[in-house]
Design a protein around this motif. Structure first.
Motif, PDB file in Angstrom:
ATOM      1  N   PRO A 258       0.805  -1.226   0.000  1.00  0.00           N
ATOM      2  CA  PRO A 258       0.000   0.000   0.000  1.00  0.00           C
ATOM      3  C   PRO A 258       0.836   1.274   0.000  1.00  0.00           C
ATOM      4  CG  PRO A 258      -0.178  -1.160   2.112  1.00  0.00           C
ATOM      5  CD  PRO A 258       0.488  -2.086   1.161  1.00  0.00           C
ATOM      6  N   LEU A 259       2.049   1.249   0.612  1.00  0.00           N
ATOM      7  CA  LEU A 259       2.913   2.435   0.558  1.00  0.00           C
ATOM      8  C   LEU A 259       3.400   2.687  -0.862  1.00  0.00           C
ATOM      9  CD1 LEU A 259       3.618   4.117   3.126  1.00  0.00           C
ATOM     10  CD2 LEU A 259       2.864   1.801   3.639  1.00  0.00           C
ATOM     11  N   THR A 260       3.746   1.612  -1.571  1.00  0.00           N
ATOM     12  CA  THR A 260       4.158   1.750  -2.969  1.00  0.00           C
ATOM     13  C   THR A 260       3.003   2.274  -3.810  1.00  0.00           C
ATOM     14  OG1 THR A 260       5.739  -0.060  -2.734  1.00  0.00           O
ATOM     15  CG2 THR A 260       5.058   0.515  -4.968  1.00  0.00           C
ATOM     16  N   ALA A 261       1.814   1.732  -3.587  1.00  0.00           N
ATOM     17  CA  ALA A 261       0.643   2.198  -4.325  1.00  0.00           C
ATOM     18  C   ALA A 261       0.378   3.675  -4.064  1.00  0.00           C
ATOM     19  CB  ALA A 261      -0.581   1.370  -3.948  1.00  0.00           C
ATOM     20  N   ALA A 262       0.538   4.099  -2.810  1.00  0.00           N
ATOM     21  CA  ALA A 262       0.326   5.500  -2.474  1.00  0.00           C
ATOM     22  C   ALA A 262       1.320   6.396  -3.207  1.00  0.00           C
ATOM     23  CB  ALA A 262       0.433   5.697  -0.963  1.00  0.00           C
ATOM     24  N   ARG A 263       2.597   6.033  -3.201  1.00  0.00           N
ATOM     25  CA  ARG A 263       3.615   6.855  -3.881  1.00  0.00           C
ATOM     26  C   ARG A 263       3.380   6.898  -5.382  1.00  0.00           C
ATOM     27  NH1 ARG A 263       8.949   4.788  -3.432  1.00  0.00           N
ATOM     28  NH2 ARG A 263       9.713   6.855  -3.973  1.00  0.00           N
ATOM     29  N   MET A 264       3.073   5.744  -5.984  1.00  0.00           N
ATOM     30  CA  MET A 264       2.834   5.699  -7.422  1.00  0.00           C
ATOM     31  C   MET A 264       1.649   6.586  -7.803  1.00  0.00           C
ATOM     32  SD  MET A 264       3.379   1.598  -7.962  1.00  0.00           S
ATOM     33  CE  MET A 264       2.426   1.569  -9.463  1.00  0.00           C
ATOM     34  N   THR A 265       0.572   6.459  -7.035  1.00  0.00           N
ATOM     35  CA  THR A 265      -0.644   7.177  -7.389  1.00  0.00           C
ATOM     36  C   THR A 265      -0.511   8.670  -7.116  1.00  0.00           C
ATOM     37  OG1 THR A 265      -1.873   5.192  -6.777  1.00  0.00           O
ATOM     38  CG2 THR A 265      -3.139   7.198  -7.126  1.00  0.00           C
ATOM     39  N   ALA A 266       0.082   9.035  -5.988  1.00  0.00           N
ATOM     40  CA  ALA A 266       0.276  10.453  -5.698  1.00  0.00           C
ATOM     41  C   ALA A 266       1.196  11.102  -6.732  1.00  0.00           C
ATOM     42  CB  ALA A 266       0.841  10.626  -4.294  1.00  0.00           C
ATOM     43  N   SER A 267       2.195  10.350  -7.192  1.00  0.00           N
ATOM     44  CA  SER A 267       3.074  10.874  -8.247  1.00  0.00           C
ATOM     45  C   SER A 267       2.283  11.117  -9.523  1.00  0.00           C
ATOM     46  CB  SER A 267       4.218   9.898  -8.511  1.00  0.00           C
ATOM     47  OG  SER A 267       5.029   9.738  -7.368  1.00  0.00           O
ATOM     48  N   LEU A 268       1.388  10.179  -9.865  1.00  0.00           N
ATOM     49  CA  LEU A 268       0.561  10.365 -11.054  1.00  0.00           C
ATOM     50  C   LEU A 268      -0.403  11.535 -10.863  1.00  0.00           C
ATOM     51  CD1 LEU A 268      -0.101   9.219 -13.851  1.00  0.00           C
ATOM     52  CD2 LEU A 268      -1.762   7.695 -12.765  1.00  0.00           C
ATOM     53  N   GLN A 269      -0.961  11.674  -9.671  1.00  0.00           N
ATOM     54  CA  GLN A 269      -1.843  12.809  -9.396  1.00  0.00           C
ATOM     55  C   GLN A 269      -1.095  14.126  -9.561  1.00  0.00           C
ATOM     56  OE1 GLN A 269      -4.784  11.798  -9.669  1.00  0.00           O
ATOM     57  NE2 GLN A 269      -5.766  11.914  -7.661  1.00  0.00           N
ATOM     58  N   ARG A 270       0.099  14.178  -9.028  1.00  0.00           N
ATOM     59  CA  ARG A 270       0.899  15.407  -9.125  1.00  0.00           C
ATOM     60  C   ARG A 270       1.226  15.752 -10.574  1.00  0.00           C
ATOM     61  NH1 ARG A 270       7.131  16.246  -7.150  1.00  0.00           N
ATOM     62  NH2 ARG A 270       7.191  18.522  -7.334  1.00  0.00           N
TER      63      ARG A 270
END
Length: 376
Positions: free
Chosen positions: A106-118
């Motif tokens: 879930p930490l990896t998913a959070a970083r990947m998704t937040a990076s895409l959001q940014r």
């Protein structure tokens, strides 16, 4: 009431509507040559499957769709990678990333998704799926039982949301343990993605009611959907939350009803005896949603109209294209009217699809969406 409508991107390939035996671009046979044993053209003219997906995304964006579902199956590309590419090819198109939480930290998913959001200005959202069990689930190396998978998904989403805003967040669960986790700035400032949650079992509805913004279901007979929507909303309201509902449905829309059913009949008449026998088969695994769809179909099928469940609803789509069983067939006006009926039953959003995806994105966007009341 504003209705969001998404399109599907065929990362699984583009089968012919009628299953003809000629090489079709959706099998990714691009280029000027013949397909090789690898599935790629033996001569490359520079136009690849990713260029085709970008064309579909742009067509959907131009035609009024809010974004597209990017499926995740053993035969597809990875949805986060596809989303990152399409972000540079579109302006407003939103990426509905399908994934099974059990296969990703879930930490990896959070970083990947937040990076895409940014990078995209907040254009990512999730289609959280928990898996149908059986051999397909074992392909991923996952042997967890049905309810255990939903428990794991719930923990995953607890952690994902907990670390999103920077933490420190700690969590001690059965499947995940985190100490002082959290996203760093500026990732922690990004908008948390909306969650579309799939599943028809009691365990799925319980997890959806806790975590999802949208409960997503395949098309079923309309009376069944009314009951399903009522169940998930009741469970959600008991937790002090609100939830919206969405329907994922394939369609065949033409200028007249006769033309639409002619498309169905042509595809049905090309089915081999072995393919037709699939109509009587029940799905493997432990997916309640797949069983609900198959359970509405007659055991004996000899004509295409044996599979008409109710006006404009046909239960043979998976025989022609794979995927879900039920879909809507009719004139542009009739398809829009059936979608409007689903809105009256409680649907707040749709994921639509038809093949070939490029041409049909334009057709549906130009001919059906303007007739759908509430579409924005």
């Amino acid at each position: 009431m504003a209705i969001d409508v998404f399109w599907r991107l065929p990362t699984h390939g583009e089968p012919s509507t009628h299953r003809n035996r000629e090489p079709f671009r959706g099998d990714w046979f691009f280029g000027n040559g013949s397909p090789s044993s690898s599935g790629l053209s033996t001569r490359d003219d520079g136009f690849t499957y990713i260029d085709y997906l970008a064309e579909i995304a742009r067509a959907a964006e131009i035609s009024g769709f809010q974004g597209g579902l990017i499926p995740s199956f053993p035969m597809t590309d990875e949805p986060w990678a596809i989303s990152a590419f399409l972000a540079r090819e579109t302006r407003t198109f939103r990426f509905m990333i399908a994934f099974q939480p059990g296969f990703l930290n879930p930490l990896t998913a959070a970083r990947m998704t937040a990076s895409l959001q940014r990078a995209t200005g907040g254009r990512a959202l999730f289609n959280v799926i928990t898996g149908g069990g059986g051999p397909a689930q074992l392909w991923w190396g996952d042997s967890a039982g049905h309810d255990a998978r939903y428990d794991r998904t719930s923990e995953f989403l607890d952690v994902l949301r907990g670390v999103w805003n920077g933490g420190p967040f700690s969590y001690q669960g059965r499947y995940y343990q985190v100490e002082d986790g959290g996203l760093a700035l500026p990732l922690a400032q990004q908008e948390f993605p909306e969650i579309y949650f799939s599943g028809s079992s009691d365990a799925a509805l319980a997890t959806a009611s806790k975590h999802a913004e949208y409960y997503l279901t395949w098309l079923e007979p309309f009376a069944q959907l009314r009951e399903k929507f009522a169940r998930v909303r009741e469970r959600t309201e008991a937790l002090g939350r609100k939830i919206k509902c969405a329907v994922r449905v394939d369609i065949i829309a033409r200028a007249t009803e006769e033309e639409a059913w002619r498309e169905v009949r042509k595809g049905f008449e090309r089915l081999s005896p072995a393919e037709l026998a699939r109509a009587a088969q029940r799905p493997g695994g432990d997916s309640v949603g797949a069983s609900r769809q198959a359970g509405n179909r007659p055991e004996t099928v000899s004509r295409f109209d044996d599979l008409i469940l109710e006006p404009n609803v046909w239960s043979g789509f998976n025989l022609l294209r794979g995927g879900q069983t039920n879909g809507i067939v009719g004139s542009y006006q009739q398809v829009a009217e059936r979608l409007d009926e689903l809105v009256q039953l409680g649907a707040d959003a749709f994921i639509l699809a038809s093949t070939p995806h490029l041409e049909e994105a334009y057709r549906v966007g130009e001919e059906v969406l303007p007739l759908l009341r509430g579409h924005r």
